[in-house]
Scaffold this motif. Structure first.
Motif, short mmCIF file in Angstrom:
data_model
loop_
_atom_site.label_atom_id
_atom_site.label_comp_id
_atom_site.label_asym_id
_atom_site.label_seq_id
_atom_site.Cartn_x
_atom_site.Cartn_y
_atom_site.Cartn_z
N ILE A 171 43.38 33.47 41.24
CA ILE A 171 44.75 33.70 40.75
C ILE A 171 45.18 32.59 39.79
O ILE A 171 45.80 32.84 38.76
CB ILE A 171 45.74 33.74 41.94
N SER A 181 52.97 39.28 39.77
CA SER A 181 52.00 38.97 40.83
C SER A 181 51.37 40.19 41.48
O SER A 181 50.18 40.20 41.76
CB SER A 181 52.65 38.12 41.90
N LEU A 184 48.60 40.94 39.51
CA LEU A 184 47.58 39.88 39.50
C LEU A 184 46.72 39.93 40.76
O LEU A 184 45.51 39.76 40.69
CB LEU A 184 48.24 38.50 39.39
N TRP A 185 47.34 40.18 41.92
CA TRP A 185 46.56 40.27 43.17
C TRP A 185 45.49 41.35 43.03
O TRP A 185 44.35 41.17 43.42
CB TRP A 185 47.41 40.63 44.39
#
Ligand code: UDP
Ligand code: MG
Length: 309
Positions: A171, A181, A184-185
């Motif tokens: 990350i 996010s 992004l995860w």
């Protein structure tokens, strides 16, 4: 011995912080043996007494570290800063308002340890206590974004998750300025198990998310993980070219067959308005991507630290 870092982003949380601290301490003492802990409180430019409360807690408890931003940079920046500062073998992100139940931490840790997952995420299956209109738009957003993006966004996924160091490092590699996010995860991959729970209302204080802020965040998510809006603009353009072509033929045939009676200007005005609307809309879509690129190119820092311990 494993070390778990707990990252808590705080923005005007003077009322929930003490409650949060008590709760997490209980859990840590009760559920965890032979695990070292580190709490990282990120004060995201709070305007109330949050920073003083954090400082006071950190004087009493050596596990606590804090970072205080020079202004409010948003939860995404706070989470990024926390991840960057964390040193644990496992890292978890929690809200200060106890909407992310600390009691689930033990289960998450056990799953990673015994079932071989790299991360355990949480998703709320209900949106109890939330205005129905907001739930409706949230659901709609997940439908749209999952159609538009190759990256899977899990409906109701929270930022509350426990990750191995490997995932955290992945990350951190993604140093983009416009951070979304939830995408992004998914982008970094790894094996993630999802735990479900019923929505819990915050213990004290107020949500910082207005409808408008959520709307902007949704647009952020779409532009960060999909270029489909650009494609849609092109298709609308193509479609209008096609319509224009047909219309030209119709008008030529009509003029040849029936002469050239003047008239039809109201319809013309309507068409001009409509088409220029579509043009401006498409320009806006392109402009939005351009502005995101502009911000990335400037490489401004994601956050600025004023003080830390
Ligand atoms: N938060 C933050 N910066 C912000 C807004 C919120 O660090 O600009 C923190 C906030 O203190 C809380 C968490 O992010 O710990 C979630 O915020 P909130 O409860 O307002 O969001 P909701 O749960 O309603 O989605
Ligand atoms: Mg909350």
């Amino acid at each position: 011995m494993d070390k778990i870092s707990i990252i808590v982003s705080c923005y005007n949380e003077e009322r929930s912080l003490p409650l949060f601290y008590n709760e997490i301490e209980n859990i840590v003492k009760k559920d965890f043996k032979n695990v070292e802990f580190e709490y990282i409180f990120v004060n995201d430019g709070s305007k109330d007494n949050t920073l003083n409360i954090i400082k006071e807690l950190s004087r009493k408890d050596k596990k606590i570290r804090y970072i205080s931003f020079s202004r409010n940079f948003g939860k995404e920046a706070a989470m990024y800063a926390g991840l960057k500062e964390s040193s644990g073998d496992y890292v978890t992100l929690m809200d200060a308002d106890l909407q992310d139940p600390p009691s689930m931490l033990k289960e998450m840790y056990d799953i990673i340890k015994s079932e071989g997952y790299d991360a355990v995420g949480t998703r709320r299956v209900s949106r109890k206590g939330e205005p129905p209109i907001r739930s409706f738009f949230a659901r709609l957003f997940y439908k749209i974004i999952n159609r538009m993006s190759n990256i899977e966004m899990v409906d109701g996924a929270r930022d509350y998750r426990l990750m191995s160091r490997q995932v955290v490092d992945a990350i951190l590699e993604l140093g983009e300025y416009n951070r979304y996010s939830k995408g992004l995860w998914s982008f970094v991959g790894f094996n993630t198990k999802w735990l479900e729970y019923e929505n819990i209302e915050r213990v004290a204080g107020e949500s910082k998310w207005s409808f408008w802020k959520l709307f902007k965040y949704a647009i952020e998510g779409i532009t960060a993980f999909s270029t489909v809006p650009l494609v849609i603009s092109s298709f609308i353009g193509l479609f209008f070219c096609f319509v224009a072509f047909i219309l030209i033929i119709v008008i030529i045939v009509k003029t040849i067959a029936f002469g050239d009676p003047t008239g039809g200007w109201p319809s013309l005005v309507c068409i001009i308005f409509f088409v220029s609307g579509v043009q401006l809309f498409s320009l806006g879509v392109i402009g939005h991507y351009l502005s995101k690129t502009y911000l990335e190119v400037k490489k401004r820092p994601i956050y600025i630290i004023k003080e830390k311990n």
